[in-house]
Design an enzyme around this catalytic site. Structure first.
Site, mmCIF file in Angstrom:
data_model
loop_
_atom_site.group_PDB
_atom_site.id
_atom_site.type_symbol
_atom_site.label_atom_id
_atom_site.label_comp_id
_atom_site.label_asym_id
_atom_site.label_seq_id
_atom_site.Cartn_x
_atom_site.Cartn_y
_atom_site.Cartn_z
ATOM 1 N N ASN A 211 0.843 -1.199 0.000
ATOM 2 C CA ASN A 211 0.000 0.000 0.000
ATOM 3 C C ASN A 211 0.873 1.243 0.000
ATOM 4 O O ASN A 211 2.098 1.151 -0.010
ATOM 5 C CB ASN A 211 -0.978 -0.030 1.183
ATOM 6 C CG ASN A 211 -0.241 -0.083 2.503
ATOM 7 O OD1 ASN A 211 0.490 0.842 2.853
ATOM 8 N ND2 ASN A 211 -0.407 -1.165 3.250
ATOM 9 N N ASP A 280 -4.835 -6.126 5.366
ATOM 10 C CA ASP A 280 -5.889 -6.901 6.024
ATOM 11 C C ASP A 280 -5.877 -8.360 5.565
ATOM 12 O O ASP A 280 -6.279 -9.249 6.294
ATOM 13 C CB ASP A 280 -7.257 -6.276 5.719
ATOM 14 C CG ASP A 280 -7.404 -4.950 6.457
ATOM 15 O OD1 ASP A 280 -7.006 -4.888 7.623
ATOM 16 O OD2 ASP A 280 -7.891 -3.972 5.849
ATOM 17 N N PRO A 308 -3.726 -11.641 10.890
ATOM 18 C CA PRO A 308 -4.053 -11.361 12.297
ATOM 19 C C PRO A 308 -4.069 -9.848 12.525
ATOM 20 O O PRO A 308 -3.305 -9.116 11.892
ATOM 21 C CB PRO A 308 -2.895 -12.011 13.066
ATOM 22 C CG PRO A 308 -1.797 -12.191 12.072
ATOM 23 C CD PRO A 308 -2.438 -12.300 10.713
ATOM 24 N N ASP A 309 -4.954 -9.398 13.404
ATOM 25 C CA ASP A 309 -4.990 -7.970 13.754
ATOM 26 C C ASP A 309 -4.025 -7.763 14.925
ATOM 27 O O ASP A 309 -4.302 -8.163 16.055
ATOM 28 C CB ASP A 309 -6.425 -7.563 14.132
ATOM 29 C CG ASP A 309 -6.544 -6.048 14.278
ATOM 30 O OD1 ASP A 309 -5.629 -5.439 14.883
ATOM 31 O OD2 ASP A 309 -7.530 -5.483 13.778
ATOM 32 N N PHE A 326 -3.945 3.685 14.976
ATOM 33 C CA PHE A 326 -4.091 4.691 13.935
ATOM 34 C C PHE A 326 -5.170 4.235 12.968
ATOM 35 O O PHE A 326 -5.396 3.029 12.831
ATOM 36 C CB PHE A 326 -2.774 4.877 13.171
ATOM 37 C CG PHE A 326 -1.923 5.977 13.745
ATOM 38 C CD1 PHE A 326 -1.325 5.823 14.979
ATOM 39 C CD2 PHE A 326 -1.739 7.174 13.053
ATOM 40 C CE1 PHE A 326 -0.558 6.831 15.534
ATOM 41 C CE2 PHE A 326 -0.979 8.189 13.600
ATOM 42 C CZ PHE A 326 -0.384 8.018 14.827
ATOM 43 N N LYS A 340 -13.885 2.388 15.222
ATOM 44 C CA LYS A 340 -12.665 1.568 15.192
ATOM 45 C C LYS A 340 -11.992 1.516 16.555
ATOM 46 O O LYS A 340 -11.493 0.475 16.978
ATOM 47 C CB LYS A 340 -11.705 2.127 14.136
ATOM 48 C CG LYS A 340 -10.554 1.190 13.841
ATOM 49 C CD LYS A 340 -9.823 1.552 12.568
ATOM 50 C CE LYS A 340 -10.632 1.185 11.339
ATOM 51 N NZ LYS A 340 -9.932 1.449 10.099
ATOM 52 N N LYS A 344 -11.263 -2.022 18.333
ATOM 53 C CA LYS A 344 -9.894 -2.491 18.614
ATOM 54 C C LYS A 344 -9.639 -2.587 20.124
ATOM 55 O O LYS A 344 -8.641 -3.157 20.534
ATOM 56 C CB LYS A 344 -8.871 -1.537 17.992
ATOM 57 C CG LYS A 344 -9.012 -1.370 16.493
ATOM 58 C CD LYS A 344 -7.999 -2.188 15.737
ATOM 59 C CE LYS A 344 -8.233 -2.054 14.239
ATOM 60 N NZ LYS A 344 -7.365 -2.903 13.447
HETATM 61 O O1 C5P Z 1 -8.505 -2.007 10.793
HETATM 62 P P1 C5P Z 1 -7.551 -0.962 10.336
HETATM 63 O O2 C5P Z 1 -6.465 -1.504 9.431
HETATM 64 O O3 C5P Z 1 -8.147 0.257 9.722
HETATM 65 O O4 C5P Z 1 -6.878 -0.476 11.713
HETATM 66 C C1 C5P Z 1 -5.824 0.383 11.750
HETATM 67 C C2 C5P Z 1 -5.066 0.218 13.023
HETATM 68 O O5 C5P Z 1 -4.909 -1.163 13.371
HETATM 69 C C3 C5P Z 1 -3.641 0.725 12.889
HETATM 70 O O6 C5P Z 1 -3.208 1.122 14.168
HETATM 71 C C4 C5P Z 1 -2.909 -0.519 12.405
HETATM 72 O O7 C5P Z 1 -1.509 -0.428 12.648
HETATM 73 C C5 C5P Z 1 -3.569 -1.601 13.199
HETATM 74 N N1 C5P Z 1 -3.631 -2.901 12.524
HETATM 75 C C6 C5P Z 1 -2.915 -3.963 13.018
HETATM 76 N N2 C5P Z 1 -3.004 -5.201 12.425
HETATM 77 C C7 C5P Z 1 -3.788 -5.386 11.346
HETATM 78 C C8 C5P Z 1 -4.536 -4.321 10.828
HETATM 79 C C9 C5P Z 1 -4.423 -3.092 11.431
HETATM 80 O O8 C5P Z 1 -2.178 -3.794 14.002
HETATM 81 N N3 C5P Z 1 -3.856 -6.579 10.786
#
Ligand code: C5P
Length: 400
Positions: A211, A280, A308-309, A326, A340, A344
């Site tokens: 990206n 994602d 994984p998030d 962020f 969000k 989170k």
């Molecule tokens: O869900 P989204 O990508 O918009 O969320 C953004 C936030 O979550 C940012 O702080 C990003 O670094 C974190 N993030 C993460 N792992 C992912 C997706 C997002 O830590 N797989």
């Protein structure tokens, strides 16, 4: 920038690194500081006062007996309005003088005559054997006990052809150390892990999905946190940026690698700031060999699996550090940002409108917490990062 309006006395002693200080003066001026150059005789064997005057835009002083100073007290006058004294390069001889309180020229005398509260930062520059000499090392211990701050030196190739410790810090690193002088040390003794940059999800060994994140914001936050006294670990996706001085960096490619590295270091952290633009999804059917074009024009069918998030995983840990997320949104920032943050499970989420801010030097932020939101900026990313780090430090302290 935080050097706006700062008055610096820049003392130069003798060393080949004097040529780098010409560039440093330009950066200091660009960052908004005024720079009063004072040179020793030895420094003038390496670069002329004319050059330093042209770059600093101020008369350069080099003599205690300068007839232009009406009261003949340059050593007093030059430091009374100053915000800091920087000695760059600081030679072995000059550090020795400083350690022993000798004052036989204007620069050493003004250091001796400086008000006690005035910070003095020295950037040593010398041959590796001089650096290792026990006399020099002994002088450094004396200087540190007296509260003199040191920036560097670095190790590497030296102008003399030898190799090792003693290179003066490069001008951008030295600029960072000078800026750090003015940052309140709200994070002293704390550890912060920052993720930054994009991730890269392989399709095959030569292709992948990434990206537009440049990593600038995450790197600026790592740098500002280090200036605020934190020990910073930067887990970075692929970027073109150099690691900020004094920050440990681990490079990763994929979201899964970023996740694994982050989780293996998270237990030691007090704060976690997730700035990375993490993919994602990754390609479920990525190929071990390069995909070949099909003669009949058939295109590959990519399948995806969710990554994984990292942020949500860290925030859900039983001993979670203070977490900051962020969010870059292309629309409805206020609505999506608040949602969000809750999803989170983090106390603070920092939103901005992307992708138009990606790669730019300026940004505007919106801070979301349990009570609502507030705006920060627009401003230079470096300035925003400093303001944000101070805000994070205050919130961290309030909840600890
Ligand atoms: O869900 P989204 O990508 O918009 O969320 C953004 C936030 O979550 C940012 O702080 C990003 O670094 C974190 N993030 C993460 N792992 C992912 C997706 C997002 O830590 N797989």
């Amino acid at each position: 920038m935080n050097l706006q309006g700062k008055r610096l006395v820049l003392g130069m002693s003798g060393g080949i690194a004097c040529y780098k200080v010409a560039e440093l003066v330009r950066s200091l001026k660009k960052a908004g500081a005024s720079v009063q150059v004072v040179m020793t005789d030895a420094a003038q064997h390496f670069i002329t006062a004319v050059t330093m005057q042209a770059l600093s835009g101020q008369t350069v002083y080099d003599s205690q007996w300068d007839a232009r100073i009406a009261n003949n007290m340059a050593h007093i006058d030059l430091t009374r309005d100053a915000d800091a004294i920087i000695i760059a390069p600081a030679s072995a001889d000059f550090l020795g003088k400083l350690a022993h309180g000798l004052c036989d020229d204007l620069l050493s005398t003004l250091c001796m005559a400086r008000p006690a509260h005035l910070p003095l930062l020295a950037a040593p520059a010398m041959n590796v054997e001089m650096w290792q000499n026990p006399a020099l090392q002994r002088n450094l211990r004396l200087l540190q006990a007296d509260g003199v701050l040191l920036a560097g030196p670095d190790a590497g190739a030296q102008a003399c052809g030898e190799h090792g410790m003693g290179r003066m810090l490069e001008p951008p690193d030295l600029l960072q150390e000078i800026e750090a002088l003015f940052m309140p040390k709200l994070l002293a003794g704390k550890r912060m892990l920052v993720t930054a940059g994009p991730t890269f999800e392989a399709i095959d060994p030569v292709r992948g999905i990434t990206n537009l994140s440049s990593g600038k914001m995450g790197y600026a936050i790592a740098r500002a946190a280090r200036a605020a006294g934190a020990e910073v670990l930067l887990v970075s996706g692929p970027t073109a940026l150099s690691a900020p001085y004094g920050v440990q960096r681990i490079n990763v490619q994929s979201a899964q690698q970023m996740h694994d590295v982050t989780l293996s270091h998270i237990a030691a952290q007090d704060l976690f700031v997730a700035v990375a633009a993490v993919a994602d999804w990754r390609v479920a059917n990525s190929s071990e060999q390069k995909l070949k074009k099909d003669a009949a024009g058939k295109t590959p069918q990519l399948e995806f699996v969710q990554n994984p998030d990292i942020l949500a995983t860290v925030a859900a840990l039983p001993q979670a550090p203070y977490c900051v997320g962020f969010a870059a949104e292309s629309e409805n920032l206020l609505e999506y940002g608040a949602q969000k943050r809750a999803r989170k499970g983090v106390p603070l989420l920092v939103g901005n409108l992307g992708p138009q801010t990606f790669g730019q030097d300026h940004n505007s932020l919106v801070l979301f917490d349990a009570d609502g939101h507030k705006a920060m900026g627009p401003a230079d990313k470096k300035q925003l990062a400093q303001d944000l780090v101070l805000e994070i430090a205050q919130r961290f302290k309030a909840q600890a």
